[in-house]
Motif scaffolding. Sequence first.
Motif, mmCIF file in Angstrom:
data_model
loop_
_atom_site.group_PDB
_atom_site.id
_atom_site.type_symbol
_atom_site.label_atom_id
_atom_site.label_comp_id
_atom_site.label_asym_id
_atom_site.label_seq_id
_atom_site.Cartn_x
_atom_site.Cartn_y
_atom_site.Cartn_z
ATOM 1 N N ALA A 1 -4.301 -74.819 -8.759
ATOM 2 C CA ALA A 1 -3.717 -75.352 -10.244
ATOM 3 C C ALA A 1 -2.536 -74.890 -10.388
ATOM 4 C CB ALA A 1 -4.868 -75.004 -11.044
ATOM 5 N N HIS A 2 -1.617 -75.539 -11.328
ATOM 6 C CA HIS A 2 -0.386 -75.121 -11.467
ATOM 7 C C HIS A 2 -0.244 -74.442 -12.892
ATOM 8 C CE1 HIS A 2 2.698 -77.290 -9.127
ATOM 9 N NE2 HIS A 2 1.467 -77.657 -8.222
ATOM 10 N N ASN A 3 0.457 -73.328 -12.977
ATOM 11 C CA ASN A 3 0.881 -72.656 -14.270
ATOM 12 C C ASN A 3 2.378 -72.637 -14.772
ATOM 13 O OD1 ASN A 3 0.575 -70.742 -16.263
ATOM 14 N ND2 ASN A 3 -1.338 -69.849 -15.290
ATOM 15 N N GLY A 4 2.631 -73.228 -15.549
ATOM 16 C CA GLY A 4 4.153 -73.182 -15.794
ATOM 17 C C GLY A 4 4.903 -74.529 -16.239
ATOM 18 N N ASN A 5 6.240 -74.342 -16.423
ATOM 19 C CA ASN A 5 6.922 -75.673 -16.741
ATOM 20 C C ASN A 5 8.047 -75.955 -15.685
ATOM 21 O OD1 ASN A 5 9.657 -76.600 -18.635
ATOM 22 N ND2 ASN A 5 7.927 -77.626 -18.841
ATOM 23 N N GLY A 6 7.733 -75.274 -14.536
ATOM 24 C CA GLY A 6 8.859 -75.464 -13.309
ATOM 25 C C GLY A 6 10.146 -75.311 -13.784
ATOM 26 N N HIS B 1 13.211 -82.573 -14.222
ATOM 27 C CA HIS B 1 13.371 -83.879 -14.719
ATOM 28 C C HIS B 1 12.945 -83.666 -16.413
ATOM 29 C CE1 HIS B 1 9.926 -84.775 -12.238
ATOM 30 N NE2 HIS B 1 9.384 -84.576 -13.399
ATOM 31 N N LYS B 2 13.140 -82.639 -17.003
ATOM 32 C CA LYS B 2 13.101 -82.165 -18.389
ATOM 33 C C LYS B 2 11.674 -82.552 -18.786
ATOM 34 C CE LYS B 2 17.949 -82.304 -19.195
ATOM 35 N NZ LYS B 2 18.948 -83.061 -19.991
ATOM 36 N N ALA B 3 10.407 -82.320 -18.280
ATOM 37 C CA ALA B 3 9.098 -82.664 -18.491
ATOM 38 C C ALA B 3 8.778 -81.520 -19.731
ATOM 39 C CB ALA B 3 8.229 -82.250 -17.462
ATOM 40 N N LEU B 4 7.951 -81.883 -20.833
ATOM 41 C CA LEU B 4 7.854 -81.219 -21.967
ATOM 42 C C LEU B 4 6.598 -80.281 -22.012
ATOM 43 C CD1 LEU B 4 8.705 -83.890 -24.468
ATOM 44 C CD2 LEU B 4 10.148 -81.985 -23.590
ATOM 45 N N GLN B 5 5.583 -80.604 -20.947
ATOM 46 C CA GLN B 5 4.284 -79.850 -20.958
ATOM 47 C C GLN B 5 4.228 -78.547 -20.254
ATOM 48 O OE1 GLN B 5 5.075 -82.273 -18.655
ATOM 49 N NE2 GLN B 5 4.843 -80.756 -17.081
ATOM 50 N N TYR B 6 3.529 -77.660 -20.420
ATOM 51 C CA TYR B 6 3.419 -76.471 -19.888
ATOM 52 C C TYR B 6 2.047 -76.608 -19.010
ATOM 53 C CZ TYR B 6 2.574 -71.673 -18.748
ATOM 54 O OH TYR B 6 2.435 -70.235 -18.141
ATOM 55 N N TYR B 7 1.859 -76.529 -17.607
ATOM 56 C CA TYR B 7 0.813 -76.978 -16.994
ATOM 57 C C TYR B 7 -0.111 -75.526 -17.215
ATOM 58 C CZ TYR B 7 2.522 -81.169 -15.117
ATOM 59 O OH TYR B 7 2.882 -82.403 -14.628
ATOM 60 N N ASP B 8 -1.681 -75.765 -17.479
ATOM 61 C CA ASP B 8 -2.288 -74.754 -17.705
ATOM 62 C C ASP B 8 -3.557 -75.043 -16.884
ATOM 63 O OD1 ASP B 8 -4.311 -72.825 -18.377
ATOM 64 O OD2 ASP B 8 -3.559 -72.623 -20.774
ATOM 65 N N PRO B 9 -4.088 -73.951 -15.718
ATOM 66 C CA PRO B 9 -5.289 -74.485 -15.151
ATOM 67 C C PRO B 9 -6.606 -74.715 -15.833
ATOM 68 C CG PRO B 9 -4.195 -72.538 -14.152
ATOM 69 C CD PRO B 9 -3.598 -72.752 -15.680
ATOM 70 N N ALA B 10 -6.557 -74.316 -17.299
ATOM 71 C CA ALA B 10 -7.574 -74.691 -18.169
ATOM 72 C C ALA B 10 -7.626 -76.103 -18.607
ATOM 73 C CB ALA B 10 -7.650 -73.764 -19.346
ATOM 74 N N ASN B 11 -6.503 -76.929 -18.177
ATOM 75 C CA ASN B 11 -6.431 -78.242 -18.550
ATOM 76 C C ASN B 11 -6.673 -79.173 -17.059
ATOM 77 O OD1 ASN B 11 -4.900 -76.970 -20.834
ATOM 78 N ND2 ASN B 11 -4.814 -78.813 -21.516
ATOM 79 N N VAL C 1 0.550 -78.761 -23.412
ATOM 80 C CA VAL C 1 -0.142 -78.326 -22.550
ATOM 81 C C VAL C 1 -0.900 -79.549 -21.689
ATOM 82 C CG1 VAL C 1 -0.271 -75.915 -23.274
ATOM 83 C CG2 VAL C 1 -2.043 -77.780 -23.610
ATOM 84 N N SER C 2 -0.809 -79.504 -20.459
ATOM 85 C CA SER C 2 -1.463 -80.320 -19.663
ATOM 86 C C SER C 2 -1.968 -79.913 -18.378
ATOM 87 C CB SER C 2 -0.570 -81.669 -19.350
ATOM 88 O OG SER C 2 -1.036 -82.617 -18.827
ATOM 89 N N GLY C 3 -2.263 -80.635 -17.317
ATOM 90 C CA GLY C 3 -3.015 -80.241 -16.129
ATOM 91 C C GLY C 3 -2.249 -80.889 -14.756
#
Length: 258
Positions: A46-51, A57-67, A97-99
């Motif tokens: 599961a990813h964690n962060g915004n890369g 490519h300027k994604a706006l979400q923060y990947y959270d394992p909870a998602n 936030v997303s998954g």
Amino acid sequence: MLAGALVASPAGAQPKAQAKAKAKWAISWRQEFVGYGAPSAKYWNAHNGNGVNGYGHKALQYYDPANAQLNGNGQLVLTAEKKRNGKACWNGPCQYVSGRVDTRDLFSHGYGRFVARMKLPTGVGLWPAFWMQTVDKRRSQYAEIDVVETIGNEPNRVQGFAHTAKGKVAAGSLLLKKPLSAGYHNYSVEWTPKGIVWRVDGRKYASLKKYKGWTFNKKMFLILNLQVGGEWPGKPNAATRFPARMSIDWIRIYKRVG
């Protein structure tokens, strides 16, 4: 008798070529997503962060394992929410936030038939995807197959792509009668030494034939993600509904036999 051989004919009759045998596939790997909580750590990271720069490519979400969680009804659900989490994204405090999960260093597969039954969200600024990357880390050998990736501001459009280190080498799309969010569909590719075929619910909509310099000949790992924003889908607008959910019912991979 060997497939493709000619059948003996009575005197005076013209021989008929036997029909080419239809390709057969046998299950090689599957995920059914039973239970609650995080997907199996045996197969999924599961990813964690915004890369870096929003994954390039300027994604706006923060990947959270909870998602990225199993919902108890047989699906893995990636949930995108509009909320602050106190983390920093490339453009400042994260607004979403997303998954995202992948099988990097845990599971990979070569040629085969890859199928995922999923319900994809729609809405401006949403970018759901099921895709694969080569395990080989040499840039010159890079290859990527996007089984399906589409943007929410084209709610009825299924899209699939293939990329190498030199850029995009295949693209195709198909308009469905209803939005992708209206129900589950089977998104698939058939990846063989001869080429790649993209399908939705068994219907072919794109293909790529093997060419000189083919780098689609190495094992790949799987990626599932629900991106928010970025250079392709753009920013969400007031009409984009959150939370948005990408529901994966199952994944099945088949090997060709016979």
